[in-house]
Design a protein around this motif. Structure first.
Motif, PDB file in Angstrom:
ATOM      1  N   GLY A  33       0.792  -1.234   0.000  1.00  0.00           N
ATOM      2  CA  GLY A  33       0.000   0.000   0.000  1.00  0.00           C
ATOM      3  C   GLY A  33       0.824   1.283   0.000  1.00  0.00           C
ATOM      4  O   GLY A  33       0.265   2.375   0.120  1.00  0.00           O
ATOM      5  N   LYS A  36       4.071   1.529  -4.685  1.00  0.00           N
ATOM      6  CA  LYS A  36       5.026   0.974  -5.668  1.00  0.00           C
ATOM      7  C   LYS A  36       4.368   0.715  -7.035  1.00  0.00           C
ATOM      8  O   LYS A  36       4.874   1.137  -8.064  1.00  0.00           O
ATOM      9  CB  LYS A  36       5.632  -0.336  -5.132  1.00  0.00           C
ATOM     10  N   THR A  37       3.251   0.007  -7.002  1.00  0.00           N
ATOM     11  CA  THR A  37       2.580  -0.295  -8.274  1.00  0.00           C
ATOM     12  C   THR A  37       2.137   1.002  -8.958  1.00  0.00           C
ATOM     13  O   THR A  37       2.160   1.123 -10.187  1.00  0.00           O
ATOM     14  CB  THR A  37       1.366  -1.222  -8.045  1.00  0.00           C
ATOM     15  N   SER A  38       1.766   1.997  -8.144  1.00  0.00           N
ATOM     16  CA  SER A  38       1.316   3.273  -8.720  1.00  0.00           C
ATOM     17  C   SER A  38       2.445   3.946  -9.500  1.00  0.00           C
ATOM     18  O   SER A  38       2.186   4.665 -10.469  1.00  0.00           O
ATOM     19  CB  SER A  38       0.804   4.200  -7.625  1.00  0.00           C
ATOM     20  N   ARG A  53      -4.172  -0.995 -14.646  1.00  0.00           N
ATOM     21  CA  ARG A  53      -4.993  -1.499 -13.553  1.00  0.00           C
ATOM     22  C   ARG A  53      -6.467  -1.151 -13.698  1.00  0.00           C
ATOM     23  O   ARG A  53      -7.333  -1.879 -13.233  1.00  0.00           O
ATOM     24  CB  ARG A  53      -4.510  -0.893 -12.231  1.00  0.00           C
TER      25      ARG A  53
HETATM   26  N1  LIG Z   1      -7.438   7.583  -5.995  1.00  0.00           N
HETATM   27  C1  LIG Z   1      -6.697   7.368  -4.914  1.00  0.00           C
HETATM   28  N2  LIG Z   1      -6.399   8.400  -4.067  1.00  0.00           N
HETATM   29  C2  LIG Z   1      -5.631   8.207  -2.971  1.00  0.00           C
HETATM   30  N3  LIG Z   1      -5.098   7.013  -2.638  1.00  0.00           N
HETATM   31  C3  LIG Z   1      -5.354   5.963  -3.434  1.00  0.00           C
HETATM   32  C4  LIG Z   1      -6.142   6.076  -4.620  1.00  0.00           C
HETATM   33  N4  LIG Z   1      -6.209   4.876  -5.223  1.00  0.00           N
HETATM   34  C5  LIG Z   1      -5.492   4.040  -4.461  1.00  0.00           C
HETATM   35  N5  LIG Z   1      -4.969   4.676  -3.392  1.00  0.00           N
HETATM   36  C6  LIG Z   1      -4.083   4.148  -2.344  1.00  0.00           C
HETATM   37  O1  LIG Z   1      -2.764   4.292  -2.852  1.00  0.00           O
HETATM   38  C7  LIG Z   1      -1.902   3.347  -2.245  1.00  0.00           C
HETATM   39  C8  LIG Z   1      -0.936   2.832  -3.279  1.00  0.00           C
HETATM   40  O2  LIG Z   1      -1.323   1.632  -3.841  1.00  0.00           O
HETATM   41  P1  LIG Z   1      -0.303   0.710  -4.635  1.00  0.00           P
HETATM   42  O3  LIG Z   1      -1.129  -0.337  -5.233  1.00  0.00           O
HETATM   43  O4  LIG Z   1       0.547   1.540  -5.511  1.00  0.00           O
HETATM   44  O5  LIG Z   1       0.605   0.142  -3.453  1.00  0.00           O
HETATM   45  P2  LIG Z   1       1.760  -0.944  -3.498  1.00  0.00           P
HETATM   46  O6  LIG Z   1       2.944  -0.329  -2.823  1.00  0.00           O
HETATM   47  O7  LIG Z   1       1.951  -1.450  -4.854  1.00  0.00           O
HETATM   48  O8  LIG Z   1       1.172  -2.080  -2.547  1.00  0.00           O
HETATM   49  P3  LIG Z   1       1.296  -3.687  -2.619  1.00  0.00           P
HETATM   50  O9  LIG Z   1       2.666  -4.030  -2.086  1.00  0.00           O
HETATM   51  O10 LIG Z   1       0.222  -4.134  -1.705  1.00  0.00           O
HETATM   52  O11 LIG Z   1       1.090  -4.117  -4.020  1.00  0.00           O
HETATM   53  C9  LIG Z   1      -2.799   2.352  -1.551  1.00  0.00           C
HETATM   54  O12 LIG Z   1      -2.674   2.597  -0.170  1.00  0.00           O
HETATM   55  C10 LIG Z   1      -4.184   2.673  -2.041  1.00  0.00           C
HETATM   56  O13 LIG Z   1      -5.159   2.438  -1.069  1.00  0.00           O
END
Ligand SMILES: Nc1ncnc2c1ncn2[C@@H]1O[C@H](COP(=O)(O)OP(=O)(O)OP(=O)(O)O)[C@@H](O)[C@H]1O
Ligand SMILES: [Mg+2]
Length: 365
Positions: A33, A36-38, A53
């Motif tokens: 969360g 990273k994926t973002s 996604r």
């Molecule tokens: N539109 C949005 N506005 C704000 N926050 C958001 C939005 N969409 C998703 N998020 C949050 O952004 C965060 C980033 O998510 P992401 O999928 O990039 O995390 P990650 O580091 O890849 O996690 P994981 O290791 O579980 O795959 C998450 O906490 C998610 O709840």
């Protein structure tokens, strides 16, 4: 191609990111969360104009903001620098910019930063519908053949008109004739472009399959969307009654597929989940190789959650191939050490490391 600089504003939890990636390997680690994926999603937005996604652009915009922006500086093979950017608003507006001017669509951005994504969704390539595999082939065709996309768009337009005629109660054959004629010529063009790419692709896939999957009898065959022994014009004329009954054009390049079989049976039904992932890795690496062979350019690779998807042995195999390709890669994972060890132990590259923490990204070495 390499992404020299990446700026992200208000994309999901990434409110303000500004990083200068390494032209080689970039590793992003951080808790679940953290964002990273973002980051990969942001790079893919520059590469393709859309997320891997979500099709809903609103889901990408930070909850409290009116729009998101992703900006990148792309360094071309000829050392030219091209700034590209994308901005999408809550109201649904989309702005694409390349080289300082507005461009009409995502496709106009896509030529600057060809990217291959490897994540849990791409591993479903074999199980997915033919559309997924068609998109896989068309990624290569799009980047290799500049006339592909205009022809592809023209086919969509043509099919739309033809299908709306087919749905009318009464049609005369002379009404369909001009559409059929155009469709035949465009379809043959698209098929020719695809067939050339597949031929190059097939020439290099065997070696990769041998290393990654080690299963005898895997075969890739391209289905053009209609019977290969019948001219497309004939398919249209003999199938017109069926098309009328269905209300759409049943056969054509819009039905093409890359059929993947093991000893004649659908690979999705034979291979284990792990073997399917490895097969997809081989296909993705082959794409990059053929792209390089045919254009002299290199695509970047975005690999999401590598440690979670592949065990150590196959992680090192993928890392080795990515290393061989000497291309820019962005890889994510939760733990720093696990992520780093694949590179440290199997290559002489020192990756750039980034720590992702609640939407903030810090370079850590
Ligand atoms: N539109 C949005 N506005 C704000 N926050 C958001 C939005 N969409 C998703 N998020 C949050 O952004 C965060 C980033 O998510 P992401 O999928 O990039 O995390 P990650 O580091 O890849 O996690 P994981 O290791 O579980 O795959 C998450 O906490 C998610 O709840
Ligand atoms: Mg993630």
């Amino acid at each position: 191609m390499t992404l020299k600089r990446l700026l992200i504003q208000n994309l999901r939890n990434l409110s303000n990111v500004d990083i200068s990636p390494s032209p080689e390997v970039n590793l992003f680690y951080g808790e679940n969360g953290s964002g990273k994926t973002s980051i990969l999603e942001a790079v893919n937005l520059l590469a393709l104009g859309r997320s891997f996604r979500s099709h809903k652009h609103k889901a990408l915009i930070n909850y409290q903001q009116a729009s998101f922006t992703v900006f990148g500086k792309v360094l071309g093979q000829d050392h030219s620098e091209v700034p590209i950017g994308i901005n999408r608003t809550q109201e649904g507006e989309a702005f694409f910019k390349a080289n300082g001017v507005n461009v009409p669509s995502a496709a106009d951005l896509a030529i600057y930063l060809p990217a291959q994504v490897i994540n849990s969704d791409t591993f479903l390539l074999l199980e997915g519908s033919p559309k997924v595999r068609r998109q896989f082939i068309d990624w290569l065709v799009f980047h290799v053949e500049p006339n592909f996309f205009p022809a592809w768009k023209a086919i969509q337009r043509c099919l739309k008109h033809r299908n709306s005629l087919l749905r009318r109660d009464r049609i005369d054959s002379f009404e369909l004739a001009p559409w059929d004629q155009e469709l035949v010529s465009l379809t043959e063009t698209i098929h020719r472009f695809r067939a050339i790419c597949i031929e190059h692709f097939n020439a290099c896939i065997d070696e990769l399959l041998e290393e990654f999957v080690k299963v005898d009898g895997i075969k890739l065959s391209y289905y053009r969307g209609w019977d290969k022994d019948t001219a497309y014009a004939e398919v249209l004329s003999t199938g017109v009654e069926r098309d009328q009954r269905l209300g759409y054009t049943h056969l054509g390049s819009h039905r093409a597929d890359l059929k993947i079989t093991v000893k004649g049976q659908d690979a999705a039904e034979i291979l284990s989940r792990g073997q399917q992932k490895l097969l997809v890795c081989a296909l993705k690496i082959a794409q990059g190789f053929v792209f390089n062979q045919l254009t002299g350019r290199k695509c970047i690779y975005l690999v999401d959650d590598l440690p979670a998807e592949l065990d150590e042995k196959y992680r090192s195999l993928l890392v080795n191939w990515l290393n061989k390709m000497k291309t820019q890669v962005f890889i994510t994972g939760v733990e720093r050490e696990t992520l780093l060890s694949s590179w440290r132990d199997y290559t002489d590259i020192t990756p750039k490391m980034f720590h992702v923490e609640q939407g903030r990204v810090t370079e850590t070495g």
